[in-house]
Design an enzyme around this catalytic site. Sequence first.
Site, PDB file in Angstrom:
ATOM      1  CB  CYS A  34      -0.926   0.010   1.213  1.00 26.26           C
ATOM      2  SG  CYS A  34      -0.011  -0.015   2.756  1.00 26.26           S
ATOM      3  CB  CYS A 103      -2.061  -3.392   7.903  1.00 25.96           C
ATOM      4  SG  CYS A 103      -3.144  -3.182   6.490  1.00 25.96           S
TER       5      CYS A 103
HETATM    6 FE1  FES Z   1      -1.348   0.404   4.372  1.00 31.99          FE
HETATM    7 FE2  FES Z   1      -2.853  -0.890   6.099  1.00 31.99          FE
HETATM    8  S1  FES Z   1      -3.407  -0.234   4.144  1.00 31.99           S
HETATM    9  S2  FES Z   1      -0.815  -0.269   6.326  1.00 31.99           S
END
Ligand code: FES
Length: 143
Positions: A34, A103
């Site tokens: 992400c 995450c």
């Molecule tokens: Fe990036 Fe959770 S979406 S750390």
Amino acid sequence: MLYSDKVMDHFTNPRNVGEIPDANGVGMVGNAKCGDIMQMFLKIENDVIVDVKFKTFGCGAAIATSSMATELIKGVTVEEALKLTNAAVMEALDGLPPVKVHCSVLAEQAIRAALSDYYRRQGIDPVPIVGEIKEEEEHEMEE
Ligand code: FES
């Protein structure tokens, strides 16, 4: 309910957020999935983690897992902290939705990066102790 009560608690009231100015182990990692970033500060005395703080641009799940992870390593030895896995952190939080598992890896990796820094500052090669932290996950600290 997508998130457990413990996740919601640590997300809305995260523990150990901030910086430690005189930290002797600092690590920063990015999440390849992400692009979010996590910074971990450790204050270590006689191989015991006496204080820990984190800062993140991560999502709610990253905040909750880091908060829990910092609680789990506060007061333990460096050796014990190295054994902490994201699976154990997730278990302590009563689980995370599968799409959010990546995450939780951020906290584990940031702790490992900070411990690597701790060893490096003492002139000790951290790789045999901490293991490799993937190049693309480790970010250079800007002083
Ligand atoms: Fe990036 Fe959770 S979406 S750390």
